[in-house]
Design a protein around this motif. Sequence first.
Motif, PDB file in Angstrom:
ATOM      1  N   GLN A  24      -2.791  -4.292 -11.050  1.00  0.00           N
ATOM      2  CA  GLN A  24      -3.323  -2.941 -10.862  1.00  0.00           C
ATOM      3  C   GLN A  24      -2.620  -1.938 -11.763  1.00  0.00           C
ATOM      4  O   GLN A  24      -3.244  -1.021 -12.288  1.00  0.00           O
ATOM      5  CB  GLN A  24      -3.159  -2.521  -9.406  1.00  0.00           C
ATOM      6  CG  GLN A  24      -4.166  -3.180  -8.493  1.00  0.00           C
ATOM      7  CD  GLN A  24      -4.160  -2.508  -7.139  1.00  0.00           C
ATOM      8  OE1 GLN A  24      -3.112  -2.193  -6.602  1.00  0.00           O
ATOM      9  NE2 GLN A  24      -5.331  -2.298  -6.595  1.00  0.00           N
ATOM     10  N   HIS A  83      -0.368  -8.760  -7.506  1.00  0.00           N
ATOM     11  CA  HIS A  83      -1.548  -7.920  -7.356  1.00  0.00           C
ATOM     12  C   HIS A  83      -1.267  -6.523  -7.902  1.00  0.00           C
ATOM     13  O   HIS A  83      -2.078  -5.946  -8.634  1.00  0.00           O
ATOM     14  CB  HIS A  83      -1.910  -7.874  -5.871  1.00  0.00           C
ATOM     15  CG  HIS A  83      -3.110  -7.061  -5.574  1.00  0.00           C
ATOM     16  ND1 HIS A  83      -4.333  -7.321  -6.124  1.00  0.00           N
ATOM     17  CD2 HIS A  83      -3.274  -5.967  -4.795  1.00  0.00           C
ATOM     18  CE1 HIS A  83      -5.211  -6.434  -5.688  1.00  0.00           C
ATOM     19  NE2 HIS A  83      -4.583  -5.596  -4.891  1.00  0.00           N
ATOM     20  N   ASP A 114       6.865  -8.854  -1.622  1.00  0.00           N
ATOM     21  CA  ASP A 114       6.774 -10.299  -1.845  1.00  0.00           C
ATOM     22  C   ASP A 114       5.937 -10.587  -3.088  1.00  0.00           C
ATOM     23  O   ASP A 114       5.242  -9.727  -3.613  1.00  0.00           O
ATOM     24  CB  ASP A 114       6.221 -11.016  -0.610  1.00  0.00           C
ATOM     25  CG  ASP A 114       4.792 -10.656  -0.336  1.00  0.00           C
ATOM     26  OD1 ASP A 114       3.933 -11.013  -1.162  1.00  0.00           O
ATOM     27  OD2 ASP A 114       4.520 -10.022   0.696  1.00  0.00           O
ATOM     28  N   MET A 147       0.836  -1.206   0.000  1.00  0.00           N
ATOM     29  CA  MET A 147       0.000   0.000   0.000  1.00  0.00           C
ATOM     30  C   MET A 147       0.866   1.250   0.000  1.00  0.00           C
ATOM     31  O   MET A 147       0.527   2.253  -0.637  1.00  0.00           O
ATOM     32  CB  MET A 147      -0.923  -0.009   1.230  1.00  0.00           C
ATOM     33  CG  MET A 147      -1.949  -1.125   1.172  1.00  0.00           C
ATOM     34  SD  MET A 147      -2.735  -1.366   2.774  1.00  0.00           S
ATOM     35  CE  MET A 147      -4.077  -0.214   2.639  1.00  0.00           C
ATOM     36  N   VAL A 192       1.990  -9.913  -3.284  1.00  0.00           N
ATOM     37  CA  VAL A 192       1.648  -8.493  -3.387  1.00  0.00           C
ATOM     38  C   VAL A 192       2.061  -7.960  -4.754  1.00  0.00           C
ATOM     39  O   VAL A 192       1.353  -7.174  -5.388  1.00  0.00           O
ATOM     40  CB  VAL A 192       2.368  -7.704  -2.274  1.00  0.00           C
ATOM     41  CG1 VAL A 192       2.071  -6.225  -2.392  1.00  0.00           C
ATOM     42  CG2 VAL A 192       1.943  -8.209  -0.910  1.00  0.00           C
TER      43      VAL A 192
END
Lengths: 340, 260
Positions: free
Chosen positions: B180, B176, B170, B143, B173
Motif C-alpha cells: 500500500q 500488505h 506482524d 489499521m 500485515v
Amino acid sequence: MFPCVPNRATRLEQGGKVRRGQCPDPPRFAGRCMPLPVASGPKPPKGMDGDALSRLFPILTVLAALVAVWYAGSVWMNSGWTLAQAERSGQELSLSEIVADAMVQERPRLPPPHQVLAELKKTVIDTKVTSKRSLVFHSWITLSSTLAGFTLGTLVGILAAVGIVYSRTLKMALMPWAIISQTIPIVAIAPMIIVVLASMGVEGRAVPKAIISAYLCYFPVLVGMSKGLRSPDGMQLDLLKTYGANGRQTFWKLRFPSSMPYFFTSLKIGVAAALVGTIVGELPTGAIRGLGARILIGDQFGNPIMIWAALIMAACLAAALVGTVAGLQRVTARRMGFSR
Amino acid sequence: MREAVIAARRLDLVFQTRNGPVHALKGVDLEIGRGEFVSFIGPSGCGKTTFLRVTAGLESPTGGEISVNGMTPDQARQSRAYGYVFQAAGLYPWRTIAGNVRLPLEIMGYSRERMAERVSRVLDLVELSGFEKMYPWQLSGGMQQRASIARALAFDADILLMDEPFGALDEIVRDHLNEQLLGLWARTGKTIAFVTHSIPEAVYLSSRIVVMSPRPGRISDIIESTLPRERPLGIRDSAEFLALAQRVREGLRTGHAYDE
C-alpha cells in the motif's frame, strides 16, 4: 473503570472481511469458533437482570456480617452497665436478660443498629427538614460547605498542578510546602483559620469551614493532576512538536485530555477528604449546626445514639459524593470514547 | 540527480551521557532528491532514527549542516515541509479516527470545510474510508498505523519521514502495508525517508538504500535500486531482488554491524 487504552481489539480488518485476533482460546460450540466480545478489560455486564443479584450478594453478605459483629459488640459493651446495676440491687441476670437489656438502653456505650436506625428515622423522616433537630438540615449544612470547599480545593489543586508541570521554579517552590501542609494536623489549624478569618471580618462559619475543607482536598488533586498532565510520553509530545504546536495547544489537545483518568481518581479522594475536612472544621469551633456539631453535642451530652446517627449520615453523604464523581467519570469516559 | 530536498553535509551529533559522549552521527553526507524513496537500514544505535529526528528538527546537530527544502529543519517545520510517522501509531484514544487525522489541521488553523475535505481525502488514500467515526481501539494495529500515516499526510507536506512505522506489526500485515505504501508513493510522488530493520522491506520499497553502522553512527554504503518502480510482491523472489538484498547484507557486514 477508566482503562487507559483498551487492548487493540483486532477486528474488522478490511471492512469486516477478514477477522483477526479472534478467539485466543476460543470457547467452542459445535466445533465452531464462538465470536468473543471485544476484549478491552473488565466491563460492567450489560444484562442487569440476572447479574444484579449476583453483584448484590457479596455486598449483602458483608453487610450482614457487619451487623452481626455490631450486635455482638453492643451486647458485650453494654452488658457492663447492666451487670453493675444488677450487682448493686443484688440481682442475678440470665444471658437472655443481659442481651435484652443491651438492646434497649437509653445511653448505651455502643448503640445496637436498630436504635441508630430508629434515631435516623426520627431525625430524618419524622422531623421537618427545616427544624434544627433534623439530620437532613445538618447534613445540608455540612454538604454545602463540603461542596464549596471541594470546588475551591479542586481549582487550587488544578492551578497548582499546571504551574508545577510548566515551571521548574514553581515545582521547587510549591511542592515542599504542599507536602508540609498535609503533615500538619487539621484540628490544629482549623481554630486558627477561624480566628484569623473572624478578625478579618468574615462572619459565620461557612467560609472558614469551606477553607478547611479545601485545605484537605486540594492535595490529592494537585498530586494526581501533576502526574496526569505529565502522562503523555515523549513520542506524543514530539508529534505535536512536528506540527509546530504551541504550549497552549499542547495543553488543551494533549496534556489535559490525557490527565482525565488521573483527574477523576484524585477527585474521588478529594471529595471524601473535603467531607472529612468540613466535619473536622465543625468539631473544635463550637459550631451548633452540621454533622460535626451533632457529633460534638452528642459527645458532650453523653448521647452515643446521636453520634452514631450522625456518623451514618456522614458515611451516606460520602458514599453519595464519591458515587456522583464515579458517575461523572463514567459519563466522561464514554463521551471520550474510552469505553463503549 | 534531481533537486535535493534533504541535504546533509558532514553532519555530527554527539550526545553527552553519564557514561561519556556517544557519537550518534559522525560525518554523515547525504542528499535526498525530490520524489525519492530512501530507506535507512542498520542495527540499533547506528543513528538512522537520529538522522530522521535531526531532519525533523527534533534534535540539533553538534556539527555539520543540514537543510530541508533549502531551509533549516526548524524553518522547514514551520513551513509544514514534512509529516512524521513514528513507530507506534500514537493515536489519541479519546479521538475518533477522523478526529486524530484532523489533529494537525486543527493545530495549523485550517477552516472547518478544508479540514473535512482533507480528512476524507487522506483516509481514502490509506483505504480507511468508512472508519471515520471509530475509535482507535476498535481498529487493528495495521489499521491504526495506516491512520497515523493519514495523519502525517493530512496537511500535504511533500516529505514523509517514517521511523520504523511497521516495526511492531506482524509480517503478513507488514507485507500488505508495504504494498500500500508503494502505491501511495506512486500516487502522491512524495519524498519518503524510511527507517527500517528489515532487509527485504528496505529492498522492496526503496529507490535507494542507505546502510548505516554503529559506534560512531555513520553511512557505510549507499545502494541504488535497480528494480523497476512497478513492484508486485512476487518481485521479492526474483534474482535481481535477492542480489540487492545480498549487497545490503554485505554492506551491513563490512560496516561491522554484526560485531556485538
